[in-house]
Design a protein around this motif. Structure first.
Motif, mmCIF file in Angstrom:
data_model
loop_
_atom_site.group_PDB
_atom_site.id
_atom_site.type_symbol
_atom_site.label_atom_id
_atom_site.label_comp_id
_atom_site.label_asym_id
_atom_site.label_seq_id
_atom_site.Cartn_x
_atom_site.Cartn_y
_atom_site.Cartn_z
ATOM 1 N N VAL A 1 40.899 -19.366 -17.805
ATOM 2 C CA VAL A 1 41.426 -18.159 -18.457
ATOM 3 C C VAL A 1 40.830 -18.105 -19.861
ATOM 4 C CG1 VAL A 1 43.475 -16.939 -19.284
ATOM 5 C CG2 VAL A 1 43.595 -18.253 -17.153
ATOM 6 N N LEU A 2 40.349 -16.931 -20.248
ATOM 7 C CA LEU A 2 39.731 -16.755 -21.561
ATOM 8 C C LEU A 2 40.410 -15.596 -22.287
ATOM 9 C CD1 LEU A 2 37.488 -17.368 -23.649
ATOM 10 C CD2 LEU A 2 35.990 -15.833 -22.345
ATOM 11 N N ILE A 3 40.703 -15.813 -23.576
ATOM 12 C CA ILE A 3 41.295 -14.760 -24.403
ATOM 13 C C ILE A 3 40.387 -14.500 -25.596
ATOM 14 C CG2 ILE A 3 43.286 -14.054 -25.786
ATOM 15 C CD1 ILE A 3 45.021 -15.922 -24.104
ATOM 16 N N PHE A 4 39.899 -13.259 -25.707
ATOM 17 C CA PHE A 4 39.099 -12.825 -26.852
ATOM 18 C C PHE A 4 40.038 -12.136 -27.842
ATOM 19 C CE2 PHE A 4 35.545 -12.656 -23.688
ATOM 20 C CZ PHE A 4 34.614 -13.425 -24.390
ATOM 21 N N ASP A 5 40.242 -12.746 -28.992
ATOM 22 C CA ASP A 5 41.104 -12.144 -29.995
ATOM 23 C C ASP A 5 40.285 -11.370 -31.017
ATOM 24 O OD1 ASP A 5 43.679 -11.777 -31.329
ATOM 25 O OD2 ASP A 5 42.884 -13.102 -32.884
ATOM 26 N N ASP A 6 40.737 -10.148 -31.312
ATOM 27 C CA ASP A 6 40.132 -9.304 -32.350
ATOM 28 C C ASP A 6 38.693 -8.912 -32.024
ATOM 29 O OD1 ASP A 6 40.519 -7.850 -34.630
ATOM 30 O OD2 ASP A 6 40.049 -9.482 -36.023
ATOM 31 N N ILE A 7 38.423 -8.646 -30.757
ATOM 32 C CA ILE A 7 37.089 -8.176 -30.401
ATOM 33 C C ILE A 7 36.885 -6.775 -30.985
ATOM 34 C CG2 ILE A 7 37.702 -7.103 -28.180
ATOM 35 C CD1 ILE A 7 35.055 -8.375 -27.084
ATOM 36 N N GLY A 8 35.684 -6.516 -31.423
ATOM 37 C CA GLY A 8 35.379 -5.246 -32.064
ATOM 38 C C GLY A 8 35.353 -5.352 -33.574
ATOM 39 N N ALA A 9 35.849 -6.478 -34.117
ATOM 40 C CA ALA A 9 35.838 -6.682 -35.570
ATOM 41 C C ALA A 9 34.641 -7.518 -36.007
ATOM 42 C CB ALA A 9 37.125 -7.367 -36.016
ATOM 43 N N GLU A 10 33.856 -8.008 -35.025
ATOM 44 C CA GLU A 10 32.718 -8.871 -35.332
ATOM 45 C C GLU A 10 31.484 -8.045 -35.700
ATOM 46 O OE1 GLU A 10 32.358 -7.516 -31.224
ATOM 47 O OE2 GLU A 10 34.026 -8.450 -32.310
ATOM 48 N N THR A 11 30.564 -8.678 -36.411
ATOM 49 C CA THR A 11 29.266 -8.076 -36.695
ATOM 50 C C THR A 11 28.276 -8.594 -35.668
ATOM 51 O OG1 THR A 11 29.745 -7.961 -39.061
ATOM 52 C CG2 THR A 11 27.431 -7.816 -38.394
ATOM 53 N N LEU A 12 27.672 -7.687 -34.914
ATOM 54 C CA LEU A 12 26.815 -8.084 -33.802
ATOM 55 C C LEU A 12 25.337 -7.846 -34.084
ATOM 56 C CD1 LEU A 12 28.824 -6.596 -30.794
ATOM 57 C CD2 LEU A 12 28.510 -9.029 -31.283
ATOM 58 N N SER A 13 24.550 -8.743 -33.563
ATOM 59 C CA SER A 13 23.114 -8.510 -33.449
ATOM 60 C C SER A 13 22.856 -8.215 -31.973
ATOM 61 C CB SER A 13 22.325 -9.747 -33.880
ATOM 62 O OG SER A 13 22.597 -10.830 -32.996
ATOM 63 N N GLU A 14 21.672 -7.759 -31.646
ATOM 64 C CA GLU A 14 21.353 -7.555 -30.229
ATOM 65 C C GLU A 14 21.492 -8.866 -29.462
ATOM 66 O OE1 GLU A 14 17.976 -4.938 -29.126
ATOM 67 O OE2 GLU A 14 17.620 -4.871 -31.298
ATOM 68 N N TRP A 15 21.073 -9.941 -30.104
ATOM 69 C CA TRP A 15 21.138 -11.256 -29.445
ATOM 70 C C TRP A 15 22.574 -11.680 -29.172
ATOM 71 C CZ3 TRP A 15 23.243 -15.717 -31.802
ATOM 72 C CH2 TRP A 15 23.135 -16.881 -31.026
ATOM 73 N N SER A 16 23.467 -11.599 -30.176
ATOM 74 C CA SER A 16 24.852 -12.029 -29.972
ATOM 75 C C SER A 16 25.583 -11.124 -28.988
ATOM 76 C CB SER A 16 25.613 -12.094 -31.301
ATOM 77 O OG SER A 16 25.606 -10.846 -31.951
ATOM 78 N N ARG A 17 25.194 -9.848 -28.962
ATOM 79 C CA ARG A 17 25.802 -8.929 -27.995
ATOM 80 C C ARG A 17 25.314 -9.211 -26.575
ATOM 81 N NH1 ARG A 17 23.661 -3.030 -28.354
ATOM 82 N NH2 ARG A 17 21.882 -4.173 -27.469
ATOM 83 N N ASP A 18 24.010 -9.290 -26.396
ATOM 84 C CA ASP A 18 23.440 -9.378 -25.045
ATOM 85 C C ASP A 18 23.391 -10.803 -24.500
ATOM 86 O OD1 ASP A 18 23.049 -6.661 -25.349
ATOM 87 O OD2 ASP A 18 20.966 -6.900 -26.010
ATOM 88 N N ASP A 19 23.014 -11.764 -25.361
ATOM 89 C CA ASP A 19 22.792 -13.130 -24.869
ATOM 90 C C ASP A 19 23.995 -14.039 -25.045
ATOM 91 O OD1 ASP A 19 20.233 -12.396 -24.183
ATOM 92 O OD2 ASP A 19 19.378 -13.006 -26.108
ATOM 93 N N VAL A 20 25.003 -13.563 -25.752
ATOM 94 C CA VAL A 20 26.221 -14.366 -25.895
ATOM 95 C C VAL A 20 27.378 -13.670 -25.192
ATOM 96 C CG1 VAL A 20 27.854 -15.452 -27.490
ATOM 97 C CG2 VAL A 20 25.407 -15.405 -28.043
ATOM 98 N N LEU A 21 27.864 -12.566 -25.774
ATOM 99 C CA LEU A 21 28.983 -11.862 -25.130
ATOM 100 C C LEU A 21 28.594 -11.368 -23.742
ATOM 101 C CD1 LEU A 21 30.567 -9.721 -28.005
ATOM 102 C CD2 LEU A 21 31.453 -11.812 -26.958
ATOM 103 N N GLY A 22 27.392 -10.827 -23.622
ATOM 104 C CA GLY A 22 26.954 -10.313 -22.320
ATOM 105 C C GLY A 22 26.907 -11.387 -21.255
#
Length: 299
Positions: free
Chosen positions: A215-236
């Motif tokens: 089980v995974l809980i993401f707290d306060d998603i949408g408040a982070e500063t994203l790069s293409e890499w952190s968006r696609d290769d991490v969260l994605g």
């Protein structure tokens, strides 16, 4: 076995009682818990066994009425041991609950979140009218999760300070009580700390570990500063693996799912609506959007 007269003498001396030994004996035998034990075992007991076990019965009643601090968390219990009545010690309900709570707390991994969240119980969450729908959704999830470990989580959205994180902490503890491990992470801090994994080449292992959590809980998603890499290769990558394996995933956010779509589209250096929609497909697959209302409790 200790002589009955010595036992009685010790009790009288310890408690400074002015009663004679016969009265002490009569009182001990008539103790409600002793009577209950004798009634439950009447087919296996006789006068000789009871007589031979009087010192044990006295000790038992003494410990019931004057508990030894050394045995805190345990209570004496009579049992039939062959031809004599003996005493064993069993954990109290309070101790069992305390140990179950500690085991559950150890199943919760907090990443960049305060340790106090380990101790939040859903029973302590104020059930205000503004939270009623969210708490009902939580209750339905927990009931279904007992039967099926591969179900959709919740996306709690609402204003600052309305208790989204607090509710999810209660959810984490309830899930952990059922025996499942929970990873509970603060998204902005997690994203900001990714660079620390480059030095020891542990990033891929960390992403896989989080993506594979029961089980995974993401707290306060949408408040982070994203790069293409952190968006696609991490969260994605994390969300893709969780979608592929239908692993329960929760989110808290100050923005709606539609707002999160806009957030994902804009990275530091570009705008990419397609990749944002692709990521949101995973979020929507993994969770149901639920609004949490109420006043800001941080003020």
């Amino acid at each position: 076995m200790e002589d009955i007269s010595e036992v009685i003498t010790r009790i009288i001396k310890k408690r400074k009682l002015g009663e004679d030994s016969k009265k002490i004996a009569k009182t001990a035998i008539k103790h409600p818990k002793v009577q209950a034990f004798l009634a439950q075992n009447k087919e296996r007991l006789n006068k000789e066994i009871v007589q031979a076990s009087l010192p044990t019965i006295f000790n038992y009643v003494e410990q019931i009425e004057s508990p030894n601090p050394v045995m805190e968390g345990y209570t004496p219990k009579l049992f039939l041991n062959g031809k004599v009545i003996d005493i064993t010690y069993v954990p109290t309900e309070a101790k069992l609950n305390s140990e179950a709570k500690k085991r559950a707390e150890n199943r919760i991994e907090l990443i960049d979140l305060p340790a106090k969240l380990r101790h939040v119980e859903l029973a302590n969450v104020d059930a205000t009218p503004e939270r009623e729908n969210a708490l009902n959704e939580v209750a339905m999830f927990l009931a279904e999760f007992k039967k099926n470990k591969n179900i959709k989580g919740l996306y709690l959205t609402g204003d600052f300070g309305v208790g989204k994180t607090y509710i999810l902490a209660g959810v984490a503890n309830a899930i952990a009580r059922q025996g499942s491990r929970v990873v509970f992470l603060h998204v902005p801090s997690f994203i900001a700390s990714l660079g620390s994994h480059f030095q020891d080449n542990s990033l891929n292992d960390e992403i896989d570990r989080i993506a594979s959590a029961p089980v995974l809980i993401f707290d306060d998603i949408g408040a982070e500063t994203l790069s293409e890499w952190s968006r696609d290769d991490v969260l994605g990558v994390i969300l893709q693996k969780r979608m592929d394996n239908v692993l329960p995933t929760f989110f808290s956010s100050n923005i709606t799912m539609d707002g999160l779509n806009e957030h994902f589209a804009e990275t530091r250096n570009s705008v990419d609506e397609v990749k944002a929609r692709r990521l949101m497909e995973r979020v929507r697959f993994l969770s149901k959007e639920v609004f949490v209302g109420g006043k800001n409790r941080r003020n």
